[in-house]
Write a protein that holds these residues in place. Structure first.
Motif, PDB file in Angstrom:
ATOM      1  N   ARG A 201       0.824  -1.216   0.000  1.00 52.68           N
ATOM      2  CA  ARG A 201       0.000   0.000   0.000  1.00 52.68           C
ATOM      3  C   ARG A 201       0.857   1.265   0.000  1.00 52.68           C
ATOM      4  N   ASP A 202       2.076   1.144   0.503  1.00 49.98           N
ATOM      5  CA  ASP A 202       2.965   2.304   0.518  1.00 49.98           C
ATOM      6  C   ASP A 202       3.399   2.714  -0.892  1.00 49.98           C
ATOM      7  N   TYR A 203       3.184   1.831  -1.864  1.00 48.37           N
ATOM      8  CA  TYR A 203       3.628   2.101  -3.228  1.00 48.37           C
ATOM      9  C   TYR A 203       2.454   2.130  -4.202  1.00 48.37           C
ATOM     10  N   ALA A 204       1.269   2.357  -3.671  1.00 51.71           N
ATOM     11  CA  ALA A 204       0.065   2.389  -4.499  1.00 51.71           C
ATOM     12  C   ALA A 204       0.197   3.465  -5.582  1.00 51.71           C
ATOM     13  N   GLY A 205      -0.216   3.117  -6.782  1.00 49.21           N
ATOM     14  CA  GLY A 205      -0.164   4.043  -7.896  1.00 49.21           C
ATOM     15  C   GLY A 205       1.144   4.045  -8.661  1.00 49.21           C
ATOM     16  N   VAL A 206       2.058   3.117  -8.312  1.00 45.46           N
ATOM     17  CA  VAL A 206       3.335   3.046  -9.038  1.00 45.46           C
ATOM     18  C   VAL A 206       3.050   2.741 -10.511  1.00 45.46           C
TER      19      VAL A 206
ATOM     20  N   LEU B  58      -1.613  -2.428  -5.215  1.00 44.46           N
ATOM     21  CA  LEU B  58      -0.713  -1.451  -5.826  1.00 44.46           C
ATOM     22  C   LEU B  58      -1.398  -0.576  -6.871  1.00 44.46           C
ATOM     23  N   ARG B  59      -2.378  -1.133  -7.564  1.00 50.51           N
ATOM     24  CA  ARG B  59      -3.062  -0.445  -8.656  1.00 50.51           C
ATOM     25  C   ARG B  59      -2.063   0.218  -9.607  1.00 50.51           C
TER      26      ARG B  59
ATOM     27  N   GLU C 173     -11.026  -8.863 -13.640  1.00 45.83           N
ATOM     28  CA  GLU C 173     -11.849  -8.410 -12.512  1.00 45.83           C
ATOM     29  C   GLU C 173     -11.285  -7.128 -11.899  1.00 45.83           C
ATOM     30  N   LEU C 174      -9.963  -7.007 -11.936  1.00 50.63           N
ATOM     31  CA  LEU C 174      -9.294  -5.848 -11.344  1.00 50.63           C
ATOM     32  C   LEU C 174      -9.186  -4.666 -12.308  1.00 50.63           C
ATOM     33  N   GLY C 175      -9.666  -4.862 -13.540  1.00 51.14           N
ATOM     34  CA  GLY C 175      -9.641  -3.769 -14.505  1.00 51.14           C
ATOM     35  C   GLY C 175      -8.454  -3.763 -15.439  1.00 51.14           C
ATOM     36  N   TYR C 176      -7.791  -4.909 -15.589  1.00 46.26           N
ATOM     37  CA  TYR C 176      -6.601  -5.002 -16.441  1.00 46.26           C
ATOM     38  C   TYR C 176      -6.808  -6.051 -17.524  1.00 46.26           C
ATOM     39  N   VAL C 177      -6.300  -5.756 -18.704  1.00 48.25           N
ATOM     40  CA  VAL C 177      -6.288  -6.723 -19.799  1.00 48.25           C
ATOM     41  C   VAL C 177      -4.891  -7.340 -19.837  1.00 48.25           C
ATOM     42  N   GLY C 178      -4.817  -8.646 -19.679  1.00 50.28           N
ATOM     43  CA  GLY C 178      -3.533  -9.331 -19.642  1.00 50.28           C
ATOM     44  C   GLY C 178      -3.273 -10.143 -20.894  1.00 50.28           C
TER      45      GLY C 178
END
Length: 419
Positions: free
Chosen positions: A65-70, A108-109, A139-144
């Motif tokens: 959580r300390d690196y969220a948005g990396v 991390l998002r 489900e998390l909003g990412y296309v892999g």
């Protein structure tokens, strides 16, 4: 993107093969996590990366959580769970951290995800595992997307196929393109190592260069459980022998003026030569910490820097829209395992006939094979419904961060053997 440029958090960073490539692609580490102290020391010394040492899944070691948005979440999670040499234990191997890594995406998002592993993960044995990864990312909003890349296509003088996962939100993924192979012929072992073989006056260096005229087999670094400072199993050594390299060990120094011909006494690689084979360039001035076996293991387990750089550049180009959009919109997840997909989507148990229809190949034997593979990584319940056997998908057996998972006990008890 942060004010400091493109940031990356890297797990299972090793000695920094992927790290170096990502740095060359324009990324800067916010944090690297590595379980081996010697490899971490190599990484700190060469790239001045902030590193924490320990089990990456230990919540007391670091807080995602300390690196969220990396910008980028990257890693080379352990390979033995998916390697044929590692018996392809998958979720039954305490070193399996792929599913755990995917769960960190929810915390991390990041704007992009890049995880790499061995070719074995692309095998039919792990089709359901791959499907679960892609479905969870969606489900998390990412296309892999998965892609098998060959290091030799990117200037690395060895085969080394790597199975790479890249994931981004659809708006960014629309601009992502897998890197194209380098134009022209592949770099051979002879061309890559000629200067090192000739450095101490070996009079056969020029002739050896012409004889070692192909890319080498994949370097095998081994683990703390298995493997030492040689170039791999019998088949790999035989491949190196065809290139006039003795793969039975690592030399302390290059051949000199008194060394015999490669046709009677093939030279062994030095640590510096092994690093060159793995894609470290002479200009990188990279130095590996520890004793010879540890140094070789760090090199042999690394993701080749040129491949990491190429994928990193493609990710960065997608983020900055420097690449053209795809002709087809991303968003539809590729189906790797239709049987798993059918079981996961069903609210009830399915019969073999229903699964054959889902598989769309008309073969009960093929479906039974898929069920056997699924049952290795998932709880699979068989239910007798009036004489008709039905199948119900249960819990995933893998480690995703559960506090009561058996992996914690294994890592605690055998800390010095886990790599």
């Amino acid at each position: 993107m942060s004010d400091e440029g493109f940031g990356v958090v890297e797990v299972c960073a090793g000695a920094g093969g992927q790290s170096l490539g990502l740095h060359k692609a324009g990324f800067t580490h916010r944090l690297a996590v590595e379980i081996d102290e010697t490899a971490a020391d190599t990484l700190r010394t060469n790239l001045e990366v902030p590193v924490v040492v320990g089990d990456v899944a230990d919540p007391e070691l670091w807080n995602p959580r300390d690196y969220a948005g990396v910008d980028l979440f990257a890693g080379g999670v352990p390979c033995p769970p998916f390697s044929a040499a590692g018996k392809q234990l998958g979720t039954s191997d305490e070193r399996d951290l792929f599913a755990w890594a995917i769960e960190q995406v929810a915390v991390l998002r990041p704007r992009a995800v890049m995880l790499e592993n061995v070719r074995g993960l692309s095998a039919p044995r792990f089709a359901a595992y791959r499907q679960r990864v892609l479905d969870r990312l969606l489900e998390l909003g990412y296309v892999g997307e998965w892609k098998l890349l060959h290091a030799a296509d990117f200037g690395v003088p060895q085969l080394r196929p790597r199975f790479v996962l890249v994931a981004m939100p659809a708006d960014d993924m629309r601009y992502f393109h897998w890197p194209e192979p380098n134009p022209g012929p592949r770099v051979t072992v002879g061309d890559a190592l000629h200067d090192l073989m000739a450095a101490d006056g070996w009079k056969y260096a020029d002739a050896w260069r012409h004889a070692a005229n192909d890319v080498g087999p994949t370097l095998v670094g081994g683990s703390k459980k298995h493997g030492g400072a040689d170039l791999g199993p019998t088949r790999a050594k035989a491949g190196w022998a065809k290139l006039h390299v003795d793969g039975r060990g690592i030399a302390d120094m290059a051949p000199n003026r008194k060394s015999l011909s490669f046709r009677t006494t093939p030279p062994r690689l030095t640590i510096e030569m092994a690093a060159r084979i793995q894609g470290w360039a002479a200009g990188d001035n990279y130095r590996f910490s520890g004793r010879k076996t540890s140094q070789y293991r760090q090199i042999g387990n690394a993701f080749p820097p040129p491949v990491a750089e190429a994928v990193g550049q493609s990710i960065r180009s997608a983020m900055t829209r420097d690449s053209l959009p795809r002709t087809a919109e991303p968003g539809v997840v590729e189906v790797h395992d239709p049987v798993y997909r059918a079981l996961a989507a069903s609210e009830g148990a399915l019969s073999l006939a229903e699964l054959v229809d889902a598989h769309n190949q008309g073969s009960e034997a093929a479906v039974q094979q898929r069920l056997a593979a699924i049952g290795r990584d998932f709880e699979l319940h068989r239910i007798d419904d009036g004489g008709v056997e039905r199948y119900l998908l249960g819990e995933f057996k893998g480690f995703t961060g559960q506090s009561d998972h058996w992996r914690h006990d294994v890592v605690t008890r055998f800390r010095n053997r886990v790599s």
